[in-house]
Design an enzyme around this catalytic site. Structure first.
Site, PDB file in Angstrom:
ATOM      1  N   ARG A   1      40.751  34.556  42.509  1.00  0.00           N
ATOM      2  CA  ARG A   1      41.094  33.255  43.081  1.00  0.00           C
ATOM      3  C   ARG A   1      40.296  33.071  44.370  1.00  0.00           C
ATOM      4  O   ARG A   1      39.985  34.031  45.074  1.00  0.00           O
ATOM      5  CB  ARG A   1      42.586  33.171  43.383  1.00  0.00           C
ATOM      6  CG  ARG A   1      43.481  33.415  42.170  1.00  0.00           C
ATOM      7  CD  ARG A   1      44.938  33.491  42.587  1.00  0.00           C
ATOM      8  NE  ARG A   1      45.821  33.737  41.448  1.00  0.00           N
ATOM      9  CZ  ARG A   1      46.178  34.948  41.025  1.00  0.00           C
ATOM     10  NH1 ARG A   1      45.727  36.032  41.657  1.00  0.00           N
ATOM     11  NH2 ARG A   1      46.976  35.091  39.980  1.00  0.00           N
TER      12      ARG A   1
ATOM     13  N   HIS B   1      38.739  27.232  40.742  1.00  0.00           N
ATOM     14  CA  HIS B   1      39.439  27.769  39.580  1.00  0.00           C
ATOM     15  C   HIS B   1      38.599  27.640  38.300  1.00  0.00           C
ATOM     16  O   HIS B   1      38.847  28.358  37.331  1.00  0.00           O
ATOM     17  CB  HIS B   1      40.787  27.067  39.403  1.00  0.00           C
ATOM     18  CG  HIS B   1      41.938  28.023  39.392  1.00  0.00           C
ATOM     19  ND1 HIS B   1      42.216  28.877  40.436  1.00  0.00           N
ATOM     20  CD2 HIS B   1      42.876  28.287  38.448  1.00  0.00           C
ATOM     21  CE1 HIS B   1      43.278  29.604  40.145  1.00  0.00           C
ATOM     22  NE2 HIS B   1      43.692  29.274  38.943  1.00  0.00           N
TER      23      HIS B   1
ATOM     24  N   ARG C   1      37.014  30.842  37.690  1.00  0.00           N
ATOM     25  CA  ARG C   1      38.006  31.810  37.196  1.00  0.00           C
ATOM     26  C   ARG C   1      38.249  31.591  35.696  1.00  0.00           C
ATOM     27  O   ARG C   1      38.309  32.543  34.916  1.00  0.00           O
ATOM     28  CB  ARG C   1      39.300  31.650  37.992  1.00  0.00           C
ATOM     29  CG  ARG C   1      40.420  32.627  37.634  1.00  0.00           C
ATOM     30  CD  ARG C   1      41.501  32.512  38.710  1.00  0.00           C
ATOM     31  NE  ARG C   1      42.782  33.077  38.308  1.00  0.00           N
ATOM     32  CZ  ARG C   1      43.116  34.359  38.444  1.00  0.00           C
ATOM     33  NH1 ARG C   1      42.240  35.228  38.936  1.00  0.00           N
ATOM     34  NH2 ARG C   1      44.309  34.783  38.085  1.00  0.00           N
TER      35      ARG C   1
ATOM     36  N   TYR D   1      43.830  31.389  27.375  1.00  0.00           N
ATOM     37  CA  TYR D   1      42.373  31.414  27.251  1.00  0.00           C
ATOM     38  C   TYR D   1      41.935  31.708  25.828  1.00  0.00           C
ATOM     39  O   TYR D   1      40.811  31.378  25.447  1.00  0.00           O
ATOM     40  CB  TYR D   1      41.777  32.451  28.211  1.00  0.00           C
ATOM     41  CG  TYR D   1      41.992  32.089  29.659  1.00  0.00           C
ATOM     42  CD1 TYR D   1      41.223  31.096  30.267  1.00  0.00           C
ATOM     43  CD2 TYR D   1      42.964  32.724  30.420  1.00  0.00           C
ATOM     44  CE1 TYR D   1      41.428  30.755  31.584  1.00  0.00           C
ATOM     45  CE2 TYR D   1      43.165  32.392  31.747  1.00  0.00           C
ATOM     46  CZ  TYR D   1      42.400  31.404  32.322  1.00  0.00           C
ATOM     47  OH  TYR D   1      42.608  31.054  33.627  1.00  0.00           O
TER      48      TYR D   1
ATOM     49  N   LYS E   1      48.515  37.790  44.485  1.00  0.00           N
ATOM     50  CA  LYS E   1      49.816  37.214  44.809  1.00  0.00           C
ATOM     51  C   LYS E   1      50.846  38.318  45.017  1.00  0.00           C
ATOM     52  O   LYS E   1      50.833  39.329  44.324  1.00  0.00           O
ATOM     53  CB  LYS E   1      50.270  36.283  43.676  1.00  0.00           C
ATOM     54  CG  LYS E   1      49.443  35.001  43.571  1.00  0.00           C
ATOM     55  CD  LYS E   1      50.004  34.079  42.511  1.00  0.00           C
ATOM     56  CE  LYS E   1      49.240  32.761  42.474  1.00  0.00           C
ATOM     57  NZ  LYS E   1      49.796  31.840  41.454  1.00  0.00           N
TER      58      LYS E   1
ATOM     59  N   HIS F   1      47.292  38.722  36.259  1.00  0.00           N
ATOM     60  CA  HIS F   1      48.441  38.001  35.717  1.00  0.00           C
ATOM     61  C   HIS F   1      49.607  38.960  35.507  1.00  0.00           C
ATOM     62  O   HIS F   1      49.413  40.068  34.985  1.00  0.00           O
ATOM     63  CB  HIS F   1      48.096  37.350  34.368  1.00  0.00           C
ATOM     64  CG  HIS F   1      47.233  36.145  34.508  1.00  0.00           C
ATOM     65  ND1 HIS F   1      46.473  35.647  33.472  1.00  0.00           N
ATOM     66  CD2 HIS F   1      46.996  35.324  35.560  1.00  0.00           C
ATOM     67  CE1 HIS F   1      45.817  34.576  33.882  1.00  0.00           C
ATOM     68  NE2 HIS F   1      46.118  34.360  35.134  1.00  0.00           N
TER      69      HIS F   1
END
Length: 307
Positions: free
Chosen positions: A157, A252, A255, A287, A180, A278
């Site tokens: 990110r 993004h 990404r 994806y 995150k 993730h």
């Protein structure tokens, strides 16, 4: 408990105990500030006075707002409200959770937009010179090329990339990324990105660093301060304009392109999940639909009896 105090306690909980990111906590704070303000208009100031009917009315009011909220924003709003009341009930502050009947709105499946490999190469070429082609004194061009090469090479990110320190790239062909919830992951870095970062570190960053206060951050602005997310976005936007890409390009987008190209190249979805950071493989599996759509397009245009 007063609603303002209840919200403060909940936000401290998700920040300190659950380790959610600053951006997530800020989004929950905005949602819950609006919730408390709406309840105040109904003369409700204590968390014990909130009823299921009030919770439902608040969500219905927001769903009917003009312009309409995006399904994802409405889902996050419901998550904020549910999280608050679930926390109060679990901590024994309130006896009843009035939000138990809330159901998140069904969100349409939106496929992420990825660039083709050719478009990515055009974007990278437009961002700045290759290390061997950079003119003496070229600073921002070397930085911008290194920035975009890193974004595409790692799938990180933009917030993760601008938070990198110089020491984070001192591990050869791998990169330590803080994602995150302060979770760290290790991501390989390809030779093109490594060469671009090395050129930036040796030929551009020292001069940029002298223009500002000392900082360990890898990417610096023209005045020597750490590069912000907004500045990184402008770098990408400018490169996309110079590359004359008709599609919208954001941080993004690189990404998405990283993940899509890996899967098209035969990578396992769980490996891509790990590289993207993730928490759930279900997030990564979107994806795979992009790749399936690409296969359909090739089939439809190539097979003599496809139509």
């Amino acid at each position: 408990m007063r609603l303002e105090r209840a919200v403060d306690s909940y936000l401290r909980h998700i920040s300190i105990e659950r380790g959610l990111s600053e951006n997530t906590v800020a989004a929950y704070r905005r949602d819950l500030s609006g919730y408390v303000a709406w309840l105040g208009e109904q003369s409700i100031v204590e968390s014990s006075d909130v009823t299921p009917a009030l919770v439902g009315s608040f969500i219905a009011d927001r769903a009917a707002a003009q312009p309409p909220m995006a399904a994802s924003s409405l889902a996050r709003l419901q998550s904020s409200v549910r999280g608050l009341h679930r926390f109060l009930a679990r901590e024994g502050i309130e006896n009843v959770d009035p939000s138990t009947k809330l159901r998140p709105p069904k969100q349409p499946r939106r496929l992420p937009k990825a660039l083709t490999i050719d478009q990515v190469e055009r974007l990278l070429d437009a961002s700045g010179p290759l290390p061997q082609d950079a003119a003496p004194g070229e600073l921002t061009g070397l930085r911008d090329r290194a920035l975009l090469e890193m974004l595409y090479a790692t799938g990180a990110r933009v917030s993760e990339i601008v938070q990198l320190d110089v020491d984070d790239v001192a591990h050869g062909d791998v990169l330590r990324v803080r994602g995150k919830g302060a979770k760290e992951r290790i991501v390989p870095v390809g030779s093109y990105a490594r060469a671009a970062v090395e050129a930036y570190l040796t030929r551009a960053r020292p001069e940029l660093s002298r223009r500002g206060r000392a900082t360990p951050r890898l990417f610096l602005g023209a005045r020597g301060a750490p590069l912000s997310r907004q500045s990184a976005w402008l770098v990408i936007h400018s490169a996309a304009e110079r590359a004359q890409l008709s599609t919208h390009v954001s941080p993004h987008t690189l990404r998405h392109s990283f993940a899509t190209h890996l899967l098209q190249g035969g990578a396992d979805v769980r490996v891509v999940q790990e590289l993207l950071g993730h928490a759930s493989v279900a997030t990564t599996q979107i994806y795979t639909y992009v790749s399936v759509d690409a296969l359909r397009d090739v089939y439809a245009t190539s097979h003599p009896r496809a139509r």
